[in-house]
Design an enzyme around this catalytic site. Structure first.
Site, PDB file in Angstrom:
ATOM      1  N   ASP A  58       1.788 -11.427  -4.004  1.00  0.00           N
ATOM      2  CA  ASP A  58       2.012 -12.868  -4.065  1.00  0.00           C
ATOM      3  C   ASP A  58       0.706 -13.622  -4.263  1.00  0.00           C
ATOM      4  OD1 ASP A  58       4.886 -13.475  -1.905  1.00  0.00           O
ATOM      5  OD2 ASP A  58       4.488 -11.871  -3.318  1.00  0.00           O
ATOM      6  N   ASP A 109      -2.712  -6.828  -3.988  1.00  0.00           N
ATOM      7  CA  ASP A 109      -1.760  -7.710  -3.332  1.00  0.00           C
ATOM      8  C   ASP A 109      -0.809  -8.219  -4.417  1.00  0.00           C
ATOM      9  OD1 ASP A 109      -0.702  -9.654  -1.406  1.00  0.00           O
ATOM     10  OD2 ASP A 109      -1.867 -11.128  -2.541  1.00  0.00           O
TER      11      ASP A 109
END
Length: 234
Positions: A30, A28
């Site tokens: 953020d 991922d």
């Protein structure tokens, strides 16, 4: 889940694992590879950070189950924000999280392919991909017109939003293209929309994750940098 050392918890396996036994690592972006939620920082330029951040937090905790709807709502609030504000977010606010470069470098040195799969935006993911030398990336595209955001996302051949289901699908697709089993993949994330890809990986890592993610991950890093994963992976 047992404690390996302060702030580092394991579930369902005995360390150490051999990093070279894995072939792919999916991240991922953020709050995982980077220190911010990009949509929240863009919203700050529109004076709507509190409103957008509240939706982001609820989505990451899993309290909003329709991630696509939550993202569309947040992006709609960005209408009229100048593209120059995105440059400012990248240049002034976006930093790699502690230990990210070390852990990514260790994965690359061990021969793993690297994938960034994000519910965020290509404006940032393309730059992070280049900065870390990652192999693959998928994220959402913000629609722009005459130098400002329209409040919409651009449709792509695969759809318009990378949500949890799309993250899982991309990880499985890359595994298939590489000719490897999903058990040879590592998935690293922090929010509820990372759980689907983490559920199919051979090793799931929560990095400063939300409670639901910490509770389900095989390895949970709750203090320190991402390089703490190397206490488990040799």
């Amino acid at each position: 889940m047992s404690t390996l050392s302060p702030g580092l918890f394991i579930r369902g396996f005995e360390p150490p694992l051999r990093l070279r036994d894995f072939r792919l690592v999916a991240f991922d972006m953020d709050s995982t590879l980077i220190n911010i939620e990009c949509v929240d920082e863009i919203a700050a330029a529109a004076g709507r950070k509190d409103e957008v951040s509240a939706i982001t937090e609820a989505a990451m905790r899993g309290e909003i189950t329709d991630y696509k709807d939550s993202l569309r709502r947040r992006v709609a609030l960005l209408k009229g924000v100048p593209v120059t504000a995105l440059d400012e977010v990248y240049n002034r606010h976006l930093h790699l999280n502690p230990g990210v470069e070390t852990f990514v470098g260790a994965c690359q040195a061990a021969g793993l392919k690297t994938l960034l799969v994000s519910g965020g935006f290509t404006f940032f993911s393309d730059r992070v991909k280049h900065r870390l030398g990652l192999d693959f990336a998928r994220a959402n595209v913000l629609e722009m017109d005459n130098g400002v955001l329209t409040g919409r996302l651009v449709d792509r051949p695969w759809g318009d939003i990378v949500d949890g289901a799309e993250k899982r699908r991309v990880v499985l697709e890359v595994c298939e293209l590489m000719g490897i089993a999903p058990t040879q993949a590592i998935a690293v994330g922090d929010g509820a929309n990372d759980l689907p890809m983490m559920s199919v990986a051979g090793l799931s890592i929560a990095f400063h994750g939300k409670p639901a993610v910490r509770d389900q991950a095989m390895l949970s890093i709750e203090t320190g940098g991402m390089d703490r994963a190397l206490d488990v992976l040799r």
